[in-house]
Design a protein around this motif. Sequence first.
Motif, PDB file in Angstrom:
ATOM      1  N   TYR A   1      41.847 -62.825 127.314  1.00  0.00           N
ATOM      2  CA  TYR A   1      42.716 -62.913 126.116  1.00  0.00           C
ATOM      3  C   TYR A   1      43.833 -61.955 125.872  1.00  0.00           C
ATOM      4  O   TYR A   1      43.606 -60.816 126.303  1.00  0.00           O
TER       5      TYR A   1
ATOM      6  N   ASN B   1      40.152 -63.015 119.372  1.00  0.00           N
ATOM      7  CA  ASN B   1      39.672 -63.729 120.801  1.00  0.00           C
ATOM      8  C   ASN B   1      38.887 -62.614 121.613  1.00  0.00           C
ATOM      9  O   ASN B   1      37.634 -63.023 122.270  1.00  0.00           O
TER      10      ASN B   1
ATOM     11  N   ARG C   1      35.841 -65.219 123.105  1.00  0.00           N
ATOM     12  CA  ARG C   1      36.036 -66.600 123.385  1.00  0.00           C
ATOM     13  C   ARG C   1      37.430 -66.861 122.832  1.00  0.00           C
ATOM     14  O   ARG C   1      37.917 -66.259 121.957  1.00  0.00           O
TER      15      ARG C   1
ATOM     16  N   GLU D   1      35.277 -69.260 112.292  1.00  0.00           N
ATOM     17  CA  GLU D   1      35.239 -68.060 113.101  1.00  0.00           C
ATOM     18  C   GLU D   1      35.998 -66.773 113.058  1.00  0.00           C
ATOM     19  O   GLU D   1      35.494 -65.705 113.120  1.00  0.00           O
TER      20      GLU D   1
END
Length: 388
Positions: free
Chosen positions: A312, A317, A322, A358
């Motif tokens: 990433y 990220n 992820r 998130e």
Amino acid sequence: MTEDKRITIMISAVEPSADALGASLIQALKSQNNNIEFVGCGGPMMAQAGLASIFPIEQFSVMGPVDALRALPAAIKAAMELAAACVNHRADAAIFIDSWAFSKLAAKQVRKLSPSTACVKYVAPQVWASRPNRAKSAASLFDLILCLFEFEAPYFEKHGLRAQWVGHSGFQEIERSRYSGALFRKTHGLPSDTPLLAILPGSRRGEVERLSEPFGKAVALISKRVPELRTVVVAAPNVSRSVSDRAVSWAGNPIIISRDERLDAFAAADAALAASGTVVTELAIQKTPIVVSYKVGPVAAAWARHVITTPYVSLVNIAAGRAVVPEFLQEACIPEKMADSVADLLQNEDARMGQLVEFSKVLPMVTGGSEPAENKAARAVLSLIEGK
């Protein structure tokens, strides 16, 4: 906090961003111990904090390998001057801020000439992104490394280097400040229910040249799917004219703003299409859902594939491990793909909320929480000196 024993700290910053960190650290150290003498080098902000720089740092503000090579003789001389200052002032600690190449060079000289001086690196080299061998090199040069991000520390600890996560003062400042999306909309005549897309095509000339065309095409596609879409485009200072000339013809009746207004714009925006960089984290702090893209030239792309170790490019990220935000990089920087992803954020509440949830989990690992980073850094340095 008052201490009887006089402490001397050599502190070195040769880049503008490091100057700001150095100034904050000097002030934090003074607040925790009022019996510290500072020597070393820095810029105007560190001078204002009380450091008399032993040489000007402007000569080291270079870009690219050719300029860096030209600056090498001056860098070697400066490294020796800093080491000599450690000897002459019997420095308890030497703090090297940012600039891995110069910090490495100067720390070697301090180790050689003033071995009793504890060496500290403030801002870890990004070994999580490329050249992981730097972690082992850092362990041989420094007694303590101060990390901006939580996920960095283990890379150095496994080589026996004491690592302290302190946080990112710039991101913390954005968290502490209050920016008004409502005021931005009122100022620019945008009703509260008008969908607003923030567009950030980069802050470097090459970024703008490579991303403007796919961004412009993506915005045209998005505007067909999102009725009454408006856009706000951030034009960084050194590419302001280039961005303005390109963005003026984009869909969404674009509002072109300077970097100074960006955080209010982020607070107002419903989503963003952004070139990879610091701005992605700034958007996340403002709770703006994001689609990230980036594209470099063929030579840079070949080099990146050879040295980059992370899958990433966005900090959110990397910290999460992820894809919290979609990334469309290099060959994947395709208008249709970006448009689909952005339109989903603008029209799908589940997609928007998914990112925001998130962000709330990941951002503390990136910003460092509520305690100022410079306070944590100062405490770690003083603890190291006490231990020695």
